[in-house]
Every structure is written in C-alpha cells, then in structure tokens.
Design a protein around this motif. Structure first.
Motif, PDB file in Angstrom:
ATOM      1  N   UNK A 167       0.838   8.081   6.598  1.00 39.44           N
ATOM      2  CA  UNK A 167      -0.147   6.862   6.925  1.00 39.44           C
ATOM      3  C   UNK A 167       0.479   5.714   6.223  1.00 39.44           C
ATOM      4  N   UNK A 168      -0.245   4.465   6.714  1.00 39.97           N
ATOM      5  CA  UNK A 168       0.513   3.086   6.449  1.00 39.97           C
ATOM      6  C   UNK A 168      -0.852   2.492   5.662  1.00 39.97           C
ATOM      7  N   UNK A 169      -0.666   2.228   4.403  1.00 42.66           N
ATOM      8  CA  UNK A 169      -1.522   1.451   3.484  1.00 42.66           C
ATOM      9  C   UNK A 169      -0.918   0.059   3.070  1.00 42.66           C
ATOM     10  N   UNK A 170      -1.271  -1.147   3.770  1.00 50.04           N
ATOM     11  CA  UNK A 170      -2.039  -1.220   4.885  1.00 50.04           C
ATOM     12  C   UNK A 170      -1.291  -2.061   6.132  1.00 50.04           C
ATOM     13  N   UNK A 171      -1.429  -1.710   7.308  1.00 49.44           N
ATOM     14  CA  UNK A 171      -0.552  -2.232   8.207  1.00 49.44           C
ATOM     15  C   UNK A 171      -0.889  -3.564   8.503  1.00 49.44           C
ATOM     16  N   UNK A 172      -2.160  -4.082   8.245  1.00 47.43           N
ATOM     17  CA  UNK A 172      -2.562  -5.587   8.596  1.00 47.43           C
ATOM     18  C   UNK A 172      -2.816  -6.269   7.221  1.00 47.43           C
ATOM     19  N   UNK A 173      -1.901  -7.096   6.817  1.00 55.09           N
ATOM     20  CA  UNK A 173      -2.279  -7.872   5.894  1.00 55.09           C
ATOM     21  C   UNK A 173      -3.754  -8.451   5.918  1.00 55.09           C
TER      22      UNK A 173
END
Ligand SMILES: *Cc1c(COP(=O)(O)O)cnc(C)c1O
Length: 377
Positions: free
Chosen positions: A312-318
């Motif tokens: 997963x990506x933590x987090x993709x959008x700043x």
C-alpha cells in the motif's frame, strides 16, 4: 495462492487470540453494561501504565482524540495549527473539527516526520498549537518541537496513532510534554494496538485535564444530565474496551516481532537498490509500517503484486494537495520534500503474525522486482 503474502491478515490476528476474545466478549454480555463501565475504567488504567502516562482517557477513535486534545487546550475558530503534510488526512480533519486552520509544513527527508525547522518558520501570531505525527511508528524529533512550543506558547499535541509504545530518547511517545502532555492513540483495527472496530485514547499528563476530557467525550456532562460545557459523543464501548484489554497484553510481544521483521528487512534489503527506513539515534520505533522508497514506485508495486505480495502507499497525496483541503490554498511545489516522497514511498507487509517464510518471500520478491527496474532506469 499459497505463496501470497497479503498486506494484512486479520484472520491470523484474531485467530491467535480467539478464545481470549470470546471470553472477554462473554464477560461484557453477561454484565449487561455496554457504555462507560468497568472495562473502560480498567483499560484506562492499563493503558496509562503500559504507556507511562499519568492518565489515559478512552474515546471513540483517534480522530476525536486529536479533536478533544485541541479543544481542551482552547484551540478554536481563527486559530492556526501547524502539522505535517505527510499523514493520514484525519490528523488535519481533527484540526478542522475544532474550527481551526491546519497549516501544513514539509518533512525531514530522512524520517518523513514533521521538520522542526519548517514548523518554526510557519509560526504566526495566530498559531495556537503544533501536531507532530510519529509517522510509521517512528518518533518525530520532539526536543526542538517541544522547545518551539515553549518559546512560542503553543500547545503540543502528539499524534501517536501509529506509534503505540514507541520511545523518544527513552521516553514513551504521547507523554513527551510532561505535565502538559497530550498524546492521541488510535485503535483502528490495523494499528499496532487495534480494536475489532473503532476506538481511541488520549495519554494525558495532568489529572485535571483528564477529568475535563472525560466530560468532553460524554457530551460535556459535569453531572448526569447537566451539560456544563458543549462536548461531543466520543465514548469507547465496553465490548471494544474488553477486547483491547486482551490485545494490550500481547502488544509487547507483537512489538518485538515487528522490530525483528524490520531488522530482517533492513539487513536483507540493504544492497537491494531501494531506500530503506533508518531508526534514528533518538528513536525506538514500533514499525507500524515498513516504508521503502524507489524512483519507479508504481512499477515496483505492480511487479510485487504479480509475485503475490500486497503493498500500500502511505500516503499517495500530501495533505496540502488533497482536494478536501484545496480551500486552504496549497499548490504543487509548495513542499518539495513531501511531494517527492509521495511519488516514491511503498509500504511492504509487516505484521506480527507473518511467518519467517513469508518475510523471506517478501525479500526475495523485492529483490527480483527491483533488479529489472534499476537496469531500465
Ligand atoms: C489512524 C490515524 C488517525 C485517525 O485515527 P482513527 O482512529 O481512524 O480516527 C490519525 N492520525 C494518524 C497518523 C493515523 O494513523
């Protein structure tokens, strides 16, 4: 497929404690008492002892723990609250929930935690508080942040939602401001200490503040049906409290397992051609997440998925670029360190129930996936 490693595995997690959980649930059902009863009271004592806090006050979730911490410090409409742009959006939503304005600042490139120098630069006459986040289970560099709080007269509220039991210079996070301490914990199921539903708590350094928080979480009632102050409904229920008491007993062994897996990843991926998290000298991380960096992150995630490894990506959008916070006026280029990181970070599976065979499979898959990427970069 048998070789797959999911990003999280709740059936393994619950399965290992199933009989203890069944007993705890039965105890509450037999008691006939479901809100603010003996389980919550016992859990609050056990949390305070486990995390070295004067008191612990349970609430309905981590977001409201942050919201109530800001409220009890008098943060409200017109105030600014400095926080990191790399966090769960809930950190900033809690700031907005008291009517204040989140002011997002850039992160330290090594830890991806709030950069204390950037926080200092963001202080204005309206700044009332700073909310550092101990991201991924690794403490933020708190001494300069606490010094800034004293110097600029700011409340310091620690977002420890990902960092149950982490230590900064030997002291537990969430308690670092001493008597003024307020540290928010989340018991969302995926957190290091998770409920089987929502839950949260505040670690509190002062008994009077803890008493105020117990009123605020229960509608502001000072006595039954007398609302001395406008609070909210943010109560943890007895079932979740009873289940959390079971989990809390296991937390030390889970944390050790997380640290062992992180150490294994760190050693075996050292020369694999990707950025690895590094525990700083001041920190004892509890490794909520193991976040690596690679310039071709999306291709790496795809290659790992093809090999059966969940990421997963933590987090993709700043946060300063989230649509929900667009009215605050953030734009691309404002915070270069976090923006670059958001395109490179990838969270690998790391949870206590992982077997050694699974951690080895992750390492083999990462090595196999990175090789061709580097060659084509
Ligand atoms: C999970 C989390 C929250 C919110 O907690 P909830 O219990 O989901 O409300 C806030 N901040 C951080 C850093 C988190 O990881």
């Amino acid at each position: 497929m048998t070789g797959d490693v999911p990003f999280v595995d709740f059936s393994a997690h619950v399965g290992a404690m199933r009989s203890e959980i069944d007993q705890a649930v039965a105890r509450v059902l037999d008691s006939g008492w479901f809100i603010l009863g003996p389980e919550v009271e016992a859990l609050e004592h056990e949390l305070a002892a486990a995390f070295g806090a004067r008191e612990a006050v349970t609430v309905a979730n981590g977001t409201e723990a942050l919201q109530l911490a800001l409220a009890v410090r008098g943060v409200g409409p017109g105030d600014e609250v400095i926080t990191t742009s790399l966090s769960a959006a809930f950190t900033a939503l809690a700031i907005q929930a008291v009517g204040a304005r989140p002011v997002f600042v850039d992160v330290d490139p090594l830890t991806l935690n709030l950069d204390p120098k950037e926080a200092a630069r963001a202080v204005t006459a309206r700044t009332k508080a700073v909310v550092p986040v101990h991201l991924y289970g690794h403490p933020a560099d708190m001494d300069p942040i606490l010094a800034l709080g004293r110097q600029a007269d700011l409340a310091v509220v620690e977002d420890a939602c990902q960092a149950h039991g982490a230590r900064y210079r030997g002291r537990p996070v969430g308690t670092l401001a001493g008597d003024d301490g307020l540290g928010a914990l989340s018991f969302y199921p995926t957190k290091n200490l998770g409920a089987l539903g929502d839950g949260g708590a505040l670690l509190v350094g002062d008994a009077g503040i803890a008493a105020r928080l117990r009123q605020l979480r229960n509608g502001g009632q000072t006595d039954r049906y007398r609302h001395g102050t406008p609070g909210i409904n943010s109560r943890l229920d007895e079932l979740q409290a009873a289940i959390l008491r079971v989990s809390l007993r296991h937390l030390p062994e889970w944390t050790e397992r997380r640290r062992a897996i992180a150490a294994f990843y760190g050693e075996t991926l050292q020369d694999a051609g990707l950025g690895l998290p590094r525990e700083q000298g001041y920190a004892r991380s509890v490794h909520h997440l193991f976040v690596v960096r690679h310039g071709q992150r999306d291709a790496l995630a795809t290659a790992l998925r093809q090999r059966g490894i969940g990421t997963l990506i933590h987090y993709p959008i700043p946060l300063h670029l989230q649509p929900a916070f667009a009215p605050l006026g953030g734009s691309p280029g404002d915070l270069p360190v976090v923006e670059k990181a958001a395109g490179e970070i990838l969270s690998l599976p790391l949870y206590p129930e992982m077997t050694d065979a699974q951690t080895e499979r992750v390492v083999a898959a990462v090595r196999a996936a990175v090789g061709p990427l580097s060659a084509s970069a």
